[in-house]
Design an enzyme around this catalytic site. Structure first.
Site, short mmCIF file in Angstrom:
data_model
loop_
_atom_site.label_atom_id
_atom_site.label_comp_id
_atom_site.label_asym_id
_atom_site.label_seq_id
_atom_site.Cartn_x
_atom_site.Cartn_y
_atom_site.Cartn_z
N ARG A 16 -5.48 1.21 3.07
CA ARG A 16 -5.34 0.48 1.81
C ARG A 16 -4.05 0.96 1.16
O ARG A 16 -3.82 2.15 1.03
CB ARG A 16 -6.55 0.78 0.91
N GLU B 94 -7.50 -11.32 -3.58
CA GLU B 94 -8.51 -11.14 -2.53
C GLU B 94 -9.05 -12.47 -2.00
O GLU B 94 -9.06 -13.47 -2.71
CB GLU B 94 -9.68 -10.32 -3.07
N ARG C 205 -11.35 4.40 3.80
CA ARG C 205 -10.04 3.92 4.23
C ARG C 205 -8.96 4.94 3.87
O ARG C 205 -9.06 5.62 2.85
CB ARG C 205 -9.68 2.59 3.54
#
Length: 157
Positions: A52, A60, A102
């Protein structure tokens, strides 16, 4: 027959050693290959790690491309164009992982372009601040103001 098995085992061992050394070298130098782009601010590396981008937020897709936020497709395609199937370097800040596991990073192309910065400068993403990862927040905010002023990308209204 045993000689063939021994040669196959030797070959398999050599391939395994090369694979391990390749992955070790990648991690030590910070160079990775982007396997796929997930959206405008998230990628997946060839080793399966999801990354990320720090300091930015692109529109999104939500649950599907059909329900996407405005400009999500453009941000996704811009990110794909600059990094997909290409080598990148990662720069970490204070926290290296988010709550979803992430990696959090500033991502650089082979020719030294910081992707996070490029996406903001070209109106594909907004600046977002999540302390303690704030190393480039002032740069991003200045680029965002300039993109707004010039009505680029997200700001073209």
């Amino acid at each position: 027959m045993k000689k063939v098995q021994k040669n196959s085992l030797t070959t398999l061992l050599a391939v395994l050693i090369i694979f391990i050394m390749y992955n070790y070298f990648q991690q030590e130098t910070g160079q990775y290959i982007v396997k796929t782009v997930i959206d405008g601010d998230t990628i997946e590396l060839n080793d399966g790690e999801k990354v990320r981008y720090i300091g930015i937020d692109a529109p999104e897709f939500q649950s599907s491309k059909k329900n996407a936020e405005k400009f999500a497709e453009e941000a996704f395609q811009a990110n794909r164009k600059i990094v997909e199937n290409r080598k990148v370097k990662l720069e970490f800040d204070v926290e290296q992982r988010d709550q979803y596991g992430r990696l959090l990073a500033y991502v650089y192309t082979e020719d030294g372009i910081m992707v996070n910065e490029w996406l903001v400068a070209n109106g594909y993403a907004k600046t977002v601040v999540f302390p303690p990862n704030v190393r480039y927040v002032d740069r991003f905010k200045n680029l965002e103001k300039e993109a707004q002023k010039q009505k680029i990308g997200l700001w073209d209204e």
